[in-house]
Design an enzyme around this catalytic site. Structure first.
Site, mmCIF file in Angstrom:
data_model
loop_
_atom_site.group_PDB
_atom_site.id
_atom_site.type_symbol
_atom_site.label_atom_id
_atom_site.label_comp_id
_atom_site.label_asym_id
_atom_site.label_seq_id
_atom_site.Cartn_x
_atom_site.Cartn_y
_atom_site.Cartn_z
ATOM 1 C CE1 TYR A 296 -4.090 1.762 0.396
ATOM 2 C CE2 TYR A 296 -3.137 2.796 2.325
ATOM 3 C CZ TYR A 296 -4.137 2.718 1.391
ATOM 4 O OH TYR A 296 -5.182 3.594 1.448
ATOM 5 C CB CYS B 150 -7.875 6.938 -0.070
ATOM 6 S SG CYS B 150 -9.538 6.563 0.438
ATOM 7 C CG HIS B 151 -4.455 6.366 -2.043
ATOM 8 N ND1 HIS B 151 -5.702 6.015 -2.469
ATOM 9 C CD2 HIS B 151 -3.955 5.289 -1.413
ATOM 10 C CE1 HIS B 151 -5.939 4.758 -2.122
ATOM 11 N NE2 HIS B 151 -4.910 4.302 -1.483
ATOM 12 N N GLY B 152 -4.212 10.939 -0.553
ATOM 13 C CA GLY B 152 -3.706 12.305 -0.529
ATOM 14 C C GLY B 152 -3.862 13.126 -1.793
#
Lengths: 433, 186
Positions: A296, B150-152
């Site tokens: 991830y 979530c992932h910026g």
């Protein structure tokens, strides 16, 4: 080390009757009793057996849980709570299953790192190693789909993010994503098919495990020295030596497992998954299960476009590439020497790689902002450099330490001037000349 | 029949080829329904339009409606948000295309092209991050627009991707104002 001949002799009438018709007792005897194993195997070699019982345990608890679970988006969350509160011993079975998944991964990571340290993937064990990588991939798919079933917030958003990977594929990405989801977003069709596949995949894992063991029994086990078995004195019989060592390793491992099941059952989970899935609200901070965190972190590290590859596709490619590296290891490592015991530089880089994997795992659990992003980019760079630069180059330039001539010599050398008295010899039969 | 025999294709050759062809076509015909059943079914595909009453939205407030299983945000932007959106140099944009289903596919991502003529204050947008499908949080992040936890990924006040892993601006669905206070989406 493959034994061309069998030493099994049927003793009773029933055994003779079976042996003439379907020699299953002979197969069991040759595989698990008389089978010769290197005499110097350490406890790192007990994880194959540990993984087998974890798979059996997951299938057993899983089948029972499926009898109480409902894979409908309106009922799934409540049916899991019903298992926890109403079903007799349901709480125990569910905690065994959910923590069992984590401990399955603990064991598999130790098993993989053992292979990387001792060079277990080198010829003639490439296929054995690749079958192991396939099992690992199937485990990840199973673990991911299992985590969706409780239909909590992390279930839903984890499924959204992971199926989103496929939309990064050019041209056919959206079609594939809709094929997986059965709709435009994670919903009832997704939950139902994930449940069906989550039930199927463990049996496919069991099938590949059979191939893995078959391949293992053809080429024989590697060992801490990395030297092939040369004579009968290099080996001991599987039973009782390996059997009892495996059994002891399993019991110690199950001890840790039981501690988590009974005292820290939710430690490895996420509190957000006790909130029912809400398609209109993403939790403030999405994290996958701990065993996916390093990958991830790699996914999130690619925040920039690389030529024609946009950052989204780049991240997905790097994440799958990180796993693909494992498949290539037998051909990336150019060293003639298997074991890191005799490779001082590889040993150093191996431990740096372990530290890097743990660092990536930690970064995966942190928000994707500020210094964390840069750290993840550096850690990702080292991850790939370990496989693509260190492994091929080190094998060519490193001077390995002197190898013993045989396993027996290595064992005796280690115990030189050791036990002269009989008690010591009986306590450690593997060191007897 | 040995390999050295030179014959015109005979009855046996025909049977081999015909059997092989039937097996290939048959396997494909059997496989397709198994793949086809995975695709979105009729009830999922049934197009839905939603009518939204936006009379209660003051500048600086938004509401979210569910359309095709996804959240669509309707935001009445503030003066500052509009100015920030217009002030952006198009060369700074990661995705220079408007991604507006009401405009041609190659329309540039100007602030005006992200809204509808005469209603430039209003953003109507599928509030799903173009990275991996999370729901970004509104009015957060460095650009005062949307921030995906979530992932910026960071979007500006016109929902255009400015920073982070997402590749595209958030999608604008087919919509129109059917009156001053009602929007039809879909």
């Amino acid at each position: 080390m493959s034994e061309g001949h069998s030493t099994y002799t049927p003793k009773t009438g029933i055994e003779r009757w079976f042996d003439a018709r379907m020699p299953l007792p002979r197969l069991i005897y040759d595989s698990f009793v008389a089978y010769p194993v290197p005499r110097n195997l350490n406890y790192m070699w007990t994880f194959g057996g540990i993984l087998s019982i974890m798979l059996a345990s997951q299938i057993l608890t899983g089948i029972v849980l499926a009898m109480h679970y409902t894979s409908d988006t309106n009922l799934a969350f409540d049916s899991v709570e019903k298992i926890m509160r109403d079903v007799n011993s349901g709480w125990l079975l569910r905690y065994l299953h959910s923590n069992g998944a984590s401990f399955f991964f603990v064991a598999v990571y130790i098993h993989i790192f053992r292979g990387l340290f001792y060079g277990s993937y080198k010829a003639p064990r490439e296929l054995l190693w690749i079958l192991g990588c396939i099992i690992y991939l199937l485990m990840m798919a199973t673990g991911f789909m299992g985590y969706v079933l409780p239909w909590g917030q992390m279930s839903f958003w984890g499924a959204t993010v992971i199926t989103g990977f496929f939309s990064a594929i050019p041209l056919v990405g959206n079609w594939i994503q809709q094929l997986l989801l059965g709709g435009f977003a994670v919903d009832d069709p997704t939950l139902n098919r994930f449940f069906a596949l989550h039930y199927l995949l463990p049996f496919m894992i069991a099938g590949v495990v059979v191939l893995h063991i078959w391949a293992l029994h053809v080429v024989g086990q590697s060992n801490p020295t990395g030297i092939e078995v040369k004579s009968k004195t290099d080996t001991v019989a599987f039973t009782p030596y390996a059997t009892i060592k495996d059994a002891f390793g399993m019991i110690v491992f199950l001890f840790f497992f039981a501690y988590f099941v009974f005292y820290l059952p939710n430690y490895l989970g996420h509190p957000d998954n006790y909130t029912v899935a809400n398609p209109l609200k993403t939790p403030a901070h999405i994290v996958p299960e701990w065993y996916f965190l390093p990958f991830y972190a790699i996914l999130r590290a690619i925040t920039f476009n690389i030529g024609p590859i946009n950052s989204k596709l780049g991240g997905v490619l790097c994440m799958f590439g990180a796993i693909a590296m494992l498949f290539l290891v037998p051909w990336l490592d150019t060293s003639k020497v298997r074991s890191a015991v005799y490779r001082p530089w590889y040993k150093l880089f191996f431990w740096l790689f372990v530290a890097d994997a743990i660092l990536l795992g930690w970064l995966g659990s942190q928000p994707a902002e500020g210094a964390y992003v840069f750290m993840a980019q550096m850690a990702t760079l080292f991850y790939f450099a370990f496989f693509l630069v260190v492994m091929p180059v080190l094998g060519l330039i490193e001077t390995p330490r002197r190898l013993p001539n045989s396993i027996t010599e290595a064992v005796l050398e280690k115990n030189k001037g050791g036990s002269g008295h009989p008690a010591g010899a009986t306590a450690a039969p593997e060191t007897k000349g | 029949m040995s390999a050295t025999d030179i014959h015109d294709p005979n009855r046996r050759d025909f049977l081999y080829v015909a059997t092989g062809m039937a097996a290939v076509v048959g396997a494909g015909a059997v496989a397709w329904p198994f793949i086809d059943q995975m695709r979105p079914d009729a009830s999922t595909l049934a197009l839905a339009s939603v009518e939204v009453d936006v009379s209660s939205l003051q500048p600086g407030s938004s509401l979210i409606v569910k359309w095709r299983g996804k959240p669509v945000v309707v935001r009445n932007r503030t003066e500052k948000e509009m100015k920030d959106g217009e002030a952006v140099n198009l060369a700074d944009l990661k995705d220079p295309i408007a991604r507006n289903a009401n405009l041609p596919a190659d329309a540039p991502a100007t602030d005006a092209n992200r809204t509808t003529p005469g209603k430039e204050a209003w953003m109507v947008m599928v509030q799903v991050c173009t990275h991996l499908g999370c729901i970004p949080l509104g009015q957060e992040g460095d650009f005062g627009g949307w921030f995906c936890p979530c992932h910026g990924s960071q979007y500006d006040t016109a929902g255009r991707i400015r920073k982070g892993p997402a590749p595209e601006n958030m999608a604008i669905p087919v919509f129109k104002f059917i009156s001053d206070t009602k929007i039809l989406i879909g």
